[in-house]
Scaffold this motif. Sequence first.
Motif, PDB file in Angstrom:
ATOM      1  N   TRP A 184      27.661  -0.988  25.454  1.00  0.00           N
ATOM      2  CA  TRP A 184      27.260  -0.755  26.639  1.00  0.00           C
ATOM      3  C   TRP A 184      27.452   0.632  26.633  1.00  0.00           C
ATOM      4  O   TRP A 184      27.166   2.226  26.792  1.00  0.00           O
ATOM      5  CB  TRP A 184      27.688  -1.278  27.995  1.00  0.00           C
ATOM      6  CG  TRP A 184      26.791  -1.956  28.600  1.00  0.00           C
ATOM      7  CD1 TRP A 184      25.953  -3.299  27.411  1.00  0.00           C
ATOM      8  CD2 TRP A 184      26.966  -2.896  29.706  1.00  0.00           C
ATOM      9  NE1 TRP A 184      24.996  -4.201  28.441  1.00  0.00           N
ATOM     10  CE2 TRP A 184      26.113  -3.840  28.877  1.00  0.00           C
ATOM     11  CE3 TRP A 184      27.649  -2.721  30.653  1.00  0.00           C
ATOM     12  CZ2 TRP A 184      25.697  -4.518  30.602  1.00  0.00           C
ATOM     13  CZ3 TRP A 184      27.090  -3.412  31.647  1.00  0.00           C
ATOM     14  CH2 TRP A 184      26.370  -4.616  31.942  1.00  0.00           C
ATOM     15  N   ASN A 185      28.993   1.410  25.943  1.00  0.00           N
ATOM     16  CA  ASN A 185      29.267   2.573  25.591  1.00  0.00           C
ATOM     17  C   ASN A 185      28.850   3.264  25.346  1.00  0.00           C
ATOM     18  O   ASN A 185      28.195   4.631  25.276  1.00  0.00           O
ATOM     19  CB  ASN A 185      30.748   2.666  24.994  1.00  0.00           C
ATOM     20  CG  ASN A 185      31.718   1.873  25.582  1.00  0.00           C
ATOM     21  OD1 ASN A 185      32.745   1.788  25.224  1.00  0.00           O
ATOM     22  ND2 ASN A 185      32.295   2.970  27.262  1.00  0.00           N
ATOM     23  N   GLU A 186      27.875   2.601  23.636  1.00  0.00           N
ATOM     24  CA  GLU A 186      27.040   3.135  22.961  1.00  0.00           C
ATOM     25  C   GLU A 186      25.422   3.626  23.576  1.00  0.00           C
ATOM     26  O   GLU A 186      25.275   4.887  23.457  1.00  0.00           O
ATOM     27  CB  GLU A 186      26.918   2.127  21.976  1.00  0.00           C
ATOM     28  CG  GLU A 186      28.399   2.585  20.640  1.00  0.00           C
ATOM     29  CD  GLU A 186      27.715   2.437  19.582  1.00  0.00           C
ATOM     30  OE1 GLU A 186      27.071   1.110  19.055  1.00  0.00           O
ATOM     31  OE2 GLU A 186      28.414   2.200  18.344  1.00  0.00           O
ATOM     32  N   LEU A 187      24.986   3.224  25.048  1.00  0.00           N
ATOM     33  CA  LEU A 187      23.868   3.258  25.332  1.00  0.00           C
ATOM     34  C   LEU A 187      23.948   3.933  26.341  1.00  0.00           C
ATOM     35  O   LEU A 187      23.489   4.282  27.473  1.00  0.00           O
ATOM     36  CB  LEU A 187      23.532   1.773  26.310  1.00  0.00           C
ATOM     37  CG  LEU A 187      23.049   0.888  24.475  1.00  0.00           C
ATOM     38  CD1 LEU A 187      22.625  -0.833  25.307  1.00  0.00           C
ATOM     39  CD2 LEU A 187      21.615   1.152  23.583  1.00  0.00           C
ATOM     40  N   GLY A 188      25.390   4.279  26.959  1.00  0.00           N
ATOM     41  CA  GLY A 188      25.758   4.924  28.167  1.00  0.00           C
ATOM     42  C   GLY A 188      25.311   3.962  29.672  1.00  0.00           C
ATOM     43  O   GLY A 188      25.269   5.220  30.188  1.00  0.00           O
ATOM     44  N   LYS A 189      25.516   3.120  29.564  1.00  0.00           N
ATOM     45  CA  LYS A 189      25.827   2.078  31.013  1.00  0.00           C
ATOM     46  C   LYS A 189      26.955   2.160  30.516  1.00  0.00           C
ATOM     47  O   LYS A 189      28.075   2.026  30.064  1.00  0.00           O
ATOM     48  CB  LYS A 189      25.138   0.988  30.016  1.00  0.00           C
ATOM     49  CG  LYS A 189      23.818   0.477  29.722  1.00  0.00           C
ATOM     50  CD  LYS A 189      23.508  -0.662  29.537  1.00  0.00           C
ATOM     51  CE  LYS A 189      21.848  -0.837  29.397  1.00  0.00           C
ATOM     52  NZ  LYS A 189      21.374  -2.538  28.895  1.00  0.00           N
ATOM     53  N   SER A 190      27.127   1.772  32.529  1.00  0.00           N
ATOM     54  CA  SER A 190      28.383   1.682  33.197  1.00  0.00           C
ATOM     55  C   SER A 190      28.453   0.498  33.368  1.00  0.00           C
ATOM     56  O   SER A 190      27.921  -0.716  33.272  1.00  0.00           O
ATOM     57  CB  SER A 190      28.670   2.298  34.736  1.00  0.00           C
ATOM     58  OG  SER A 190      29.305   2.071  35.601  1.00  0.00           O
ATOM     59  N   GLN A 191      30.101   0.621  33.102  1.00  0.00           N
ATOM     60  CA  GLN A 191      30.945  -0.553  32.608  1.00  0.00           C
ATOM     61  C   GLN A 191      31.226  -1.754  33.521  1.00  0.00           C
ATOM     62  O   GLN A 191      31.287  -2.602  33.933  1.00  0.00           O
ATOM     63  CB  GLN A 191      31.029  -0.907  30.919  1.00  0.00           C
ATOM     64  CG  GLN A 191      30.394  -0.767  29.345  1.00  0.00           C
ATOM     65  CD  GLN A 191      31.661  -0.945  28.670  1.00  0.00           C
ATOM     66  OE1 GLN A 191      31.582  -2.181  28.066  1.00  0.00           O
ATOM     67  NE2 GLN A 191      32.874   0.142  28.940  1.00  0.00           N
ATOM     68  N   GLY A 192      32.341  -0.734  34.503  1.00  0.00           N
ATOM     69  CA  GLY A 192      33.196  -0.948  34.921  1.00  0.00           C
ATOM     70  C   GLY A 192      33.499  -2.848  34.421  1.00  0.00           C
ATOM     71  O   GLY A 192      34.068  -2.833  34.017  1.00  0.00           O
ATOM     72  N   ILE A 193      33.222  -3.284  35.828  1.00  0.00           N
ATOM     73  CA  ILE A 193      34.111  -5.301  35.622  1.00  0.00           C
ATOM     74  C   ILE A 193      33.374  -5.759  35.114  1.00  0.00           C
ATOM     75  O   ILE A 193      33.977  -6.676  34.789  1.00  0.00           O
ATOM     76  CB  ILE A 193      34.857  -5.601  36.479  1.00  0.00           C
ATOM     77  CG1 ILE A 193      33.657  -6.039  38.095  1.00  0.00           C
ATOM     78  CG2 ILE A 193      35.502  -4.844  37.733  1.00  0.00           C
ATOM     79  CD1 ILE A 193      33.918  -6.244  39.451  1.00  0.00           C
ATOM     80  N   SER A 194      32.101  -5.167  34.639  1.00  0.00           N
ATOM     81  CA  SER A 194      31.120  -6.624  33.648  1.00  0.00           C
ATOM     82  C   SER A 194      32.277  -6.917  32.129  1.00  0.00           C
ATOM     83  O   SER A 194      32.750  -5.725  31.704  1.00  0.00           O
ATOM     84  CB  SER A 194      29.982  -5.713  33.289  1.00  0.00           C
ATOM     85  OG  SER A 194      29.583  -5.322  33.993  1.00  0.00           O
ATOM     86  N   ASP A 195      31.686  -7.832  31.813  1.00  0.00           N
ATOM     87  CA  ASP A 195      32.542  -8.320  30.758  1.00  0.00           C
ATOM     88  C   ASP A 195      32.082  -8.374  29.894  1.00  0.00           C
ATOM     89  O   ASP A 195      31.706  -8.972  28.855  1.00  0.00           O
ATOM     90  CB  ASP A 195      33.326  -9.629  31.159  1.00  0.00           C
ATOM     91  CG  ASP A 195      34.798  -9.889  29.961  1.00  0.00           C
ATOM     92  OD1 ASP A 195      35.169  -9.221  29.753  1.00  0.00           O
ATOM     93  OD2 ASP A 195      35.344 -11.101  29.742  1.00  0.00           O
TER      94      ASP A 195
END
Length: 198
Positions: free
Chosen positions: A14-25
């Motif tokens: 998700w970091n590499e895709l630029g997605k917001s992660q937040g508390i998603s595990d």
Amino acid sequence: MTTIGLVRHGITDWNELGKSQGISDIPLNNLGKLQAIALANRLVLEGEWDVIVTSDLSRAKETGQIIAAKLNLPINIYDKRIREINCGEIEGTTEEERLKRWGSNWWKLDLGMEKFGDVSNRGYEFLTELAITYSDKRVLVVSHGALIGLTLQRLLPEQFQKTQLDNTSLTILTIKQGIWNCSLYNCTKHLDNTFSNV
């Protein structure tokens, strides 16, 4: 004097895709695991640590476990107080998707995102508690970019108006007689010779 090393977890898909992660595990990807190994090898060479604590989210736990194995230390605490900011409805979205869905002022909308002040408060309270519990020890804390950044802004507002933390970066804080100091910020020299374009 208590020393606290703040580590942002290794990289994820998700970091590499630029997605917001937040508390998603979201777990580490293979590159994230290699980054954590590189940091662990650096920490072995740079002096002893006494205690390791991590967020309870898997990307931080995995980073901490890789470091702990190299340092031959247990992980003392997995704590949800040092989780990433809860990003509410934007979790799993990219900036492009947010613009499409909510428009250019999406960040002004109430999309269930945790308030920055609440994030910095829990980070501040956690580090203050650690400094008392592990007085005169060297403590590694494996956490998340926004949590670490907002906590630094709360601890040292004159030094940190804005923060940008890279994956597996190391930031070193000390506290002596109630005074916090930051001697190292967002250092990723362990990645310099191991990776390119990280």
